[in-house]
Design an enzyme around this catalytic site. Structure first.
Site, PDB file in Angstrom:
ATOM      1  N   GLU A 284      -6.735   4.527   8.200  1.00 23.10           N
ATOM      2  CA  GLU A 284      -6.566   5.953   7.863  1.00 23.10           C
ATOM      3  C   GLU A 284      -7.838   6.514   7.220  1.00 23.10           C
ATOM      4  OE1 GLU A 284      -2.920   5.372   5.692  1.00 23.10           O
ATOM      5  OE2 GLU A 284      -1.936   4.871   7.585  1.00 23.10           O
TER       6      GLU A 284
ATOM      7  N   GLU B  44      -4.767  -5.030  10.758  1.00 26.87           N
ATOM      8  CA  GLU B  44      -3.785  -3.968  10.907  1.00 26.87           C
ATOM      9  C   GLU B  44      -4.033  -3.236  12.231  1.00 26.87           C
ATOM     10  OE1 GLU B  44      -2.091  -2.812   6.801  1.00 26.87           O
ATOM     11  OE2 GLU B  44      -3.799  -1.527   7.204  1.00 26.87           O
TER      12      GLU B  44
ATOM     13  N   GLY C 261       2.778   2.400  10.713  1.00 32.77           N
ATOM     14  CA  GLY C 261       3.697   3.527  10.527  1.00 32.77           C
ATOM     15  C   GLY C 261       4.454   3.922  11.782  1.00 32.77           C
TER      16      GLY C 261
ATOM     17  N   LYS D 261       0.119   4.210  -0.295  1.00 35.58           N
ATOM     18  CA  LYS D 261      -0.550   5.385   0.313  1.00 35.58           C
ATOM     19  C   LYS D 261      -0.331   6.616  -0.584  1.00 35.58           C
ATOM     20  CE  LYS D 261      -0.228   3.136   4.772  1.00 35.58           C
ATOM     21  NZ  LYS D 261      -0.085   3.224   6.224  1.00 35.58           N
TER      22      LYS D 261
ATOM     23  N   ASN E  19       0.869  -1.179   0.000  1.00 36.11           N
ATOM     24  CA  ASN E  19       0.000   0.000   0.000  1.00 36.11           C
ATOM     25  C   ASN E  19       0.909   1.234   0.000  1.00 36.11           C
ATOM     26  OD1 ASN E  19      -1.795   2.059   0.504  1.00 36.11           O
ATOM     27  ND2 ASN E  19      -2.398   1.333   2.548  1.00 36.11           N
TER      28      ASN E  19
ATOM     29  N   HIS F 165      -9.506   0.951   5.435  1.00 39.93           N
ATOM     30  CA  HIS F 165      -8.200   1.164   6.061  1.00 39.93           C
ATOM     31  C   HIS F 165      -8.374   2.117   7.246  1.00 39.93           C
ATOM     32  CE1 HIS F 165      -4.059   2.373   6.684  1.00 39.93           C
ATOM     33  NE2 HIS F 165      -3.703   1.308   5.993  1.00 39.93           N
TER      34      HIS F 165
ATOM     35  N   SER G 144       3.860  -2.051  10.226  1.00 45.81           N
ATOM     36  CA  SER G 144       5.330  -2.028  10.370  1.00 45.81           C
ATOM     37  C   SER G 144       5.990  -3.354  10.004  1.00 45.81           C
ATOM     38  CB  SER G 144       5.731  -1.585  11.781  1.00 45.81           C
ATOM     39  OG  SER G 144       5.269  -0.262  12.030  1.00 45.81           O
TER      40      SER G 144
END
Ligand code: 13P
Length: 253
Positions: A99, A169, A175, A11, A9, A97, A214
């Site tokens: 985010e 996730e 991240g 992003k 991904n 996701h 990560s």
């Protein structure tokens, strides 16, 4: 029986020239020879997808977009439809996701509708689920993940014929450089597998459950050794060709 899957991904990172460079490096690597044993999926920024696909087209990778709207067509400025993703031969699309959920206010109801819309055009949704640090600390991890999965699966008919990928996730691992331990990840993956079994044994047996948060070429092997981890959804590591290739090589072994 489940073919491993490693997805990158990207992003909202990079620019056109770095996207071309990354796609070219992946195409010219060992990865095309791995696809018989591991599905490799790229999620570049939508604006770069056509260019990336023109490079990786004959490498037997798959690709997708990071988000779609659930409506078929209309006045939704800035959005892309599932049919548009299908037009670009996207095999997969990310849905839900963290985010999207936290930064853009995407609700469980949006997620349900996006999954339904993607399935209607035969694009495989990669449903992302995961708990926040507060939820983990409060002992709510399994309940939170279960709720995110059930709310979608309860809205879908015919679980035997459902083609979906689930990505676990943990929000606190995205991240941050902080990865779930193999035991922490496997506990959640096992629980997801059990939830799926409640809908259909076949669904439970065939559905790939990816870990994301990560992941890198160092920690991929120990995570992949867990019986219910079927591959990865990498973020930062997917932007570096050597790291992404390293993760895919691990999964092949
Ligand atoms: P990182 O690998 O950068 O933690 O991102 C994970 C992720 O969000 C993939 O969708």
């Amino acid at each position: 029986m489940r073919k491993p899957l490693v997805a990158g991904n990207w992003k909202m990172n990079g620019n056109l020239s770095s996207a071309v460079e990354l796609a070219s490096a992946l195409k010219d690597s060992s990865l095309p020879s791995l696809v018989s044993t591991c599905d490799i999926v790229l999620f570049p920024p939508a604006l770069y997808l056509t260019m990336v696909v023109s490079i990786i087209n004959d490498a037997n990778f798959s690709w997708g977009v990071q988000n779609v709207h659930f409506e078929k067509v209309g006045a939704y400025t800035g959005e892309n439809s599932p049919a548009m993703a299908k037009d670009l031969l996207c095999a997969y699309t990310l849905v839900g996701h963290s985010e999207r959920r936290t930064l853009f206010g995407e609700t469980d109801n949006d997620t349900i509708q996006k999954v339904q819309a993607l399935l209607s055009v035969n694009v495989i949704p990669v449903l992302c689920v995961g708990e926040t640090l507060e939820e983990r600390d409060a002992g709510q991890t399994l309940a939170r993940v279960e709720q995110q999965i059930r709310i979608v699966l309860d809205a879908l008919p015919d679980p035997d014929n459902l083609n979906i990928v689930i990505a676990y996730e943990p929000v606190w691992a995205i991240g941050t450089g902080r990865t779930a331990t193999p035991d922490q990840a496997e506990e959640v993956h096992t629980s997801i597998r059990d939830i799926l079994r409640g809908y259909s044994q076949l669904l439970s047996d065939k559905t790939r459950i990816l870990y994301g948060g990560s992941v890198n070429m160092q920690n991929a092997a120990i995570l992949f050794a867990q019986p219910n981890i079927d591959g990865f959804l990498a973020g930062g590591a997917s932007l570096k060709a050597a790291e992404f290739i390293g993760i895919c090589e691990t999964v092949r072994q």
